[in-house]
Design a protein around this motif. Structure first.
Motif, PDB file in Angstrom:
ATOM      1  N   ASP A 182       0.825  -1.203   0.000  1.00 17.87           N
ATOM      2  CA  ASP A 182       0.000   0.000   0.000  1.00 17.87           C
ATOM      3  C   ASP A 182       0.862   1.257   0.000  1.00 17.87           C
ATOM      4  O   ASP A 182       0.537   2.252  -0.657  1.00 17.87           O
ATOM      5  CB  ASP A 182      -0.913   0.023   1.232  1.00 17.87           C
ATOM      6  CG  ASP A 182      -2.032  -1.007   1.152  1.00 17.87           C
ATOM      7  OD1 ASP A 182      -2.170  -1.652   0.085  1.00 17.87           O
ATOM      8  OD2 ASP A 182      -2.758  -1.173   2.137  1.00 17.87           O
ATOM      9  N   GLU A 183       1.950   1.201   0.709  1.00 22.32           N
ATOM     10  CA  GLU A 183       2.834   2.356   0.854  1.00 22.32           C
ATOM     11  C   GLU A 183       3.808   2.464  -0.309  1.00 22.32           C
ATOM     12  O   GLU A 183       3.935   3.519  -0.950  1.00 22.32           O
ATOM     13  CB  GLU A 183       3.588   2.205   2.178  1.00 22.32           C
ATOM     14  CG  GLU A 183       4.589   3.272   2.506  1.00 22.32           C
ATOM     15  CD  GLU A 183       5.264   2.966   3.837  1.00 22.32           C
ATOM     16  OE1 GLU A 183       6.337   2.332   3.827  1.00 22.32           O
ATOM     17  OE2 GLU A 183       4.710   3.338   4.891  1.00 22.32           O
ATOM     18  N   ARG A 234       2.321   3.179  -3.898  1.00 22.00           N
ATOM     19  CA  ARG A 234       1.821   4.561  -3.993  1.00 22.00           C
ATOM     20  C   ARG A 234       2.975   5.533  -4.175  1.00 22.00           C
ATOM     21  O   ARG A 234       2.921   6.450  -5.019  1.00 22.00           O
ATOM     22  CB  ARG A 234       1.020   4.913  -2.737  1.00 22.00           C
ATOM     23  CG  ARG A 234       0.579   6.380  -2.664  1.00 22.00           C
ATOM     24  CD  ARG A 234      -0.233   6.648  -1.413  1.00 22.00           C
ATOM     25  NE  ARG A 234       0.473   6.246  -0.210  1.00 22.00           N
ATOM     26  CZ  ARG A 234       1.405   6.990   0.401  1.00 22.00           C
ATOM     27  NH1 ARG A 234       1.757   8.148  -0.122  1.00 22.00           N
ATOM     28  NH2 ARG A 234       1.985   6.555   1.487  1.00 22.00           N
ATOM     29  N   SER A 258       4.536   4.800  -7.836  1.00 24.25           N
ATOM     30  CA  SER A 258       3.725   4.874  -9.052  1.00 24.25           C
ATOM     31  C   SER A 258       2.584   5.874  -8.984  1.00 24.25           C
ATOM     32  O   SER A 258       1.808   5.978  -9.939  1.00 24.25           O
ATOM     33  CB  SER A 258       3.152   3.477  -9.373  1.00 24.25           C
ATOM     34  OG  SER A 258       4.184   2.537  -9.520  1.00 24.25           O
ATOM     35  N   GLY A 259       2.467   6.613  -7.877  1.00 18.76           N
ATOM     36  CA  GLY A 259       1.378   7.565  -7.743  1.00 18.76           C
ATOM     37  C   GLY A 259       0.173   6.932  -7.073  1.00 18.76           C
ATOM     38  O   GLY A 259       0.033   5.707  -6.999  1.00 18.76           O
ATOM     39  N   ALA A 260      -0.742   7.783  -6.604  1.00 20.99           N
ATOM     40  CA  ALA A 260      -1.859   7.314  -5.785  1.00 20.99           C
ATOM     41  C   ALA A 260      -2.769   6.348  -6.542  1.00 20.99           C
ATOM     42  O   ALA A 260      -3.104   5.266  -6.042  1.00 20.99           O
ATOM     43  CB  ALA A 260      -2.660   8.506  -5.266  1.00 20.99           C
ATOM     44  N   GLY A 280      -0.852   3.220  -7.812  1.00 23.21           N
ATOM     45  CA  GLY A 280      -0.397   2.520  -6.617  1.00 23.21           C
ATOM     46  C   GLY A 280      -1.502   1.725  -5.952  1.00 23.21           C
ATOM     47  O   GLY A 280      -1.293   0.587  -5.519  1.00 23.21           O
ATOM     48  N   ARG A 281      -2.708   2.321  -5.878  1.00 18.80           N
ATOM     49  CA  ARG A 281      -3.844   1.598  -5.292  1.00 18.80           C
ATOM     50  C   ARG A 281      -4.214   0.380  -6.140  1.00 18.80           C
ATOM     51  O   ARG A 281      -4.520  -0.690  -5.617  1.00 18.80           O
ATOM     52  CB  ARG A 281      -5.052   2.528  -5.148  1.00 18.80           C
ATOM     53  CG  ARG A 281      -4.986   3.452  -3.944  1.00 18.80           C
ATOM     54  CD  ARG A 281      -6.357   4.034  -3.626  1.00 18.80           C
ATOM     55  NE  ARG A 281      -6.908   4.811  -4.723  1.00 18.80           N
ATOM     56  CZ  ARG A 281      -6.690   6.105  -4.909  1.00 18.80           C
ATOM     57  NH1 ARG A 281      -5.918   6.777  -4.064  1.00 18.80           N
ATOM     58  NH2 ARG A 281      -7.239   6.742  -5.931  1.00 18.80           N
ATOM     59  N   TYR A 282      -4.201   0.562  -7.467  1.00 20.05           N
ATOM     60  CA  TYR A 282      -4.513  -0.554  -8.358  1.00 20.05           C
ATOM     61  C   TYR A 282      -3.504  -1.683  -8.192  1.00 20.05           C
ATOM     62  O   TYR A 282      -3.879  -2.864  -8.059  1.00 20.05           O
ATOM     63  CB  TYR A 282      -4.525  -0.074  -9.814  1.00 20.05           C
ATOM     64  CG  TYR A 282      -4.550  -1.203 -10.819  1.00 20.05           C
ATOM     65  CD1 TYR A 282      -5.725  -1.902 -11.080  1.00 20.05           C
ATOM     66  CD2 TYR A 282      -3.386  -1.581 -11.493  1.00 20.05           C
ATOM     67  CE1 TYR A 282      -5.748  -2.954 -11.996  1.00 20.05           C
ATOM     68  CE2 TYR A 282      -3.396  -2.623 -12.404  1.00 20.05           C
ATOM     69  CZ  TYR A 282      -4.576  -3.305 -12.641  1.00 20.05           C
ATOM     70  OH  TYR A 282      -4.585  -4.345 -13.536  1.00 20.05           O
TER      71      TYR A 282
END
Length: 377
Positions: free
Chosen positions: A125-126, A129, A132-134, A137-139
């Motif tokens: 999660d950290e 993000r 690769s960006g928010a 990163g979430r994906y």
């Protein structure tokens, strides 16, 4: 014992470019009992920098079979199931499949009828993000965590990481701490002096070493901003290259205490010259550079993030708090450095604590128990 009596271990890795996870694989294999296990490394991509920064030679020097593919990022992300089907036809049915990295984990999740395990090198999660960006990163984190649920065993590289992934009760987890090669002896006073002469550092100056790629996660700018305002008699050796190095050179301009060493395959001289390891990183798994410093007996001044705090407390106990600082505060970094420059540390004691915890042989022994089917922790 011939090859057919051995258990084949397939190490599935993104590429052979030098990185923490690839060095972990190399150190596991270096200490494998070759009478019981046959290692094969399968690299999914050929990195554009492999010729300059690859590890293929080191693997071949250890008599390790290496198989290379040239899949693109798009293929690895969008054709994962197809790649898994192809590997199913090629890889021995009775092999242990051991993934390291994002794409290897995704592929192994489609081979769940095989004996699979993955070493989890980051807090997804950290780390995703920050890299690769928010949105992406979430994906990636969601995709990665879904893949882990389909893999036979998830091996965390530190207790902190196991605690994070244990939030998902569907994962089968254990911990094997990262390990590094242990030098035969600490550098002598003569070797230290020679290293400093080579790096043009006065013998009475304290040396802080930070070997890390230049990127926002590694937080070099905070280091420079914090220490520019110090009047301390020290130099900072920064070994590495990356996207933020030009910005960092501009920040350090005019202060000769900051030395940019560039990319170095051989770190023998900087390690011999150093008095301290310094890391202001914002996110880590279980950083090999810190472990390398510890088995060399160097005190480590570290950002107060969970993996760093775990190492510091394992090595220094109640004294660890004096070595940790807030990674978001350049002033906190400066205060921690200044408070420790004059302290006396005993390298033999640090090394004696570090080797049984973070030596490569200890790590490899842990994985061999898993390969042999012994119960995970």
């Amino acid at each position: 014992m011939n090859n057919c009596d051995k258990t084949t271990i397939i190490y599935l890795v993104p590429s052979l470019i030098k990185s923490g996870p690839i060095n972990v694989v190399l150190n596991i294999i270096r200490h494998l009992d070759r009478t019981r296990f046959r290692p094969v490394v399968v690299a999914l991509q050929r990195h554009k920098l492999e010729a300059k920064r690859g590890n293929r030679t080191e693997f071949e020097r250890e008599n390790i079979e290496v198989v290379g593919y040239k899949y693109t990022h798009w293929q690895l992300q969008m054709q994962t199931r197809r790649i898994a089907r192809r590997l199913r036809q090629i890889l021995p049915a009775d092999a242990v499949l051991h993934a390291h990295g994002y794409y290897p984990a995704l592929i192994l999740s489609y081979l769940c009828d095989r004996r699979t395990m993955v070493t989890v090198h980051n807090i997804c999660d950290e780390d995703f993000r920050l890299r690769s960006g928010a949105l992406m990163g979430r994906y990636m984190a969601a995709t990665y965590k879904r893949a882990l649920r389909r893999i036979g065993l998830c091996v965390a590289i530190c207790r902190t990481m196991q605690d994070f992934y244990a939030r998902d009760p569907r994962l089968r987890l254990c911990t094997v701490s990262n390990g590094v090669q242990v030098p035969a002896a600490l550098p002598s006073a003569e070797q230290r002096d020679e290293a400093r002469r080579e790096l043009d550092i006065p013998s009475h100056t304290r040396v802080l070493l930070y070997p890390a790629s230049f990127n926002p996660i590694k937080n070099h700018a905070s280091l420079i901003n914090g220490l520019r305002g110090s009047s301390g008699n020290f130099v900072v050796l920064m070994a590495g290259i990356g996207d933020t190095q030009d910005e960092c050179r501009r920040l350090a301009a005019g202060d000769a205490r900051f030395h940019f060493l560039g990319y170095r395959k051989d770190m023998t001289v900087p390690w011999a010259a150093a008095d301290f390891m310094l890391s202001p990183s914002r996110s880590e798994g279980l950083p090999l550079a810190v472990l390398e410093a510890a088995v060399r007996g160097l005190p480590c001044l570290l950002s107060d993030i969970p993996p760093h705090a775990e190492i510091a407390r394992n090595l220094f106990g109640d004294a660890a708090d004096a070595l940790l600082f807030d990674p978001t505060s350049p002033d906190a970094l400066r205060r921690t450095v200044e408070a420790n420059l004059g302290r006396t540390f005993y390298r033999d004691e640090i090394r004696a604590h570090a080797v049984p915890l973070y030596g490569a042989q200890v790590m490899s022994d842990g994985y061999m128990r898993l390969y042999a089917g012994e119960a995970a922790e």
